[in-house]
Motif scaffolding. Structure first.
Motif, short mmCIF file in Angstrom:
data_model
loop_
_atom_site.label_atom_id
_atom_site.label_comp_id
_atom_site.label_asym_id
_atom_site.label_seq_id
_atom_site.Cartn_x
_atom_site.Cartn_y
_atom_site.Cartn_z
N ILE A 1 0.81 -1.24 -0.22
CA ILE A 1 0.00 -0.03 -0.18
C ILE A 1 0.88 1.19 0.12
N ILE A 2 1.73 1.39 0.69
CA ILE A 2 2.77 2.46 0.98
C ILE A 2 3.67 2.66 -0.54
N LYS A 3 4.07 1.63 -1.01
CA LYS A 3 4.81 1.84 -2.13
C LYS A 3 3.98 2.10 -3.26
N VAL B 1 1.29 7.94 5.44
CA VAL B 1 1.23 6.44 5.64
C VAL B 1 0.09 6.06 6.60
N GLU B 2 -0.31 6.90 7.48
CA GLU B 2 -1.45 6.91 8.41
C GLU B 2 -2.64 6.83 7.57
N GLU B 3 -2.86 7.74 6.68
CA GLU B 3 -3.94 7.79 5.87
C GLU B 3 -4.25 6.67 4.78
N ALA B 4 -3.02 6.25 4.25
CA ALA B 4 -3.14 4.93 3.49
C ALA B 4 -3.41 3.66 4.24
N LEU B 5 -3.11 3.47 5.52
CA LEU B 5 -3.32 2.24 6.49
C LEU B 5 -4.72 2.56 6.98
N ILE B 6 -5.10 3.53 7.22
CA ILE B 6 -6.42 3.70 7.58
C ILE B 6 -7.45 3.44 6.84
#
Length: 69
Positions: free
Chosen positions: A19-21, A55-60
């Motif tokens: 996701i981060i990539k 990163v937080e936004e993407a993980l949430i």
């Protein structure tokens, strides 16, 4: 300054990595530091402090639980 995204399982680390990539954020997979006296899985994701919000936004958005160290 670096911050660590710590997960309960290694599979969540690698799912989060994808996701981060995909978001184009620079990261590293590194050994997990000990948190609150607990050992989590063996690796975590390390990012520069300026990338924490992205990163937080993407993980949430992907319903992934994590801790920041």
């Amino acid at each position: 300054m670096k911050k660590y995204f710590v997960f309960h399982t290694t599979s969540l680390v690698f799912k989060s990595e994808k996701i981060i990539k995909k978001c184009g954020i620079d990261y590293e997979i590194v050994p997990t530091p000990k948190l609150d006296g607990h050992a989590y899985c063996g690796v975590c994701i390390c990012v520069d402090k300026g990338n924490i919000e992205g990163v937080e936004e993407a993980l949430i958005e992907n319903y992934i639980e994590y801790k920041i160290a």
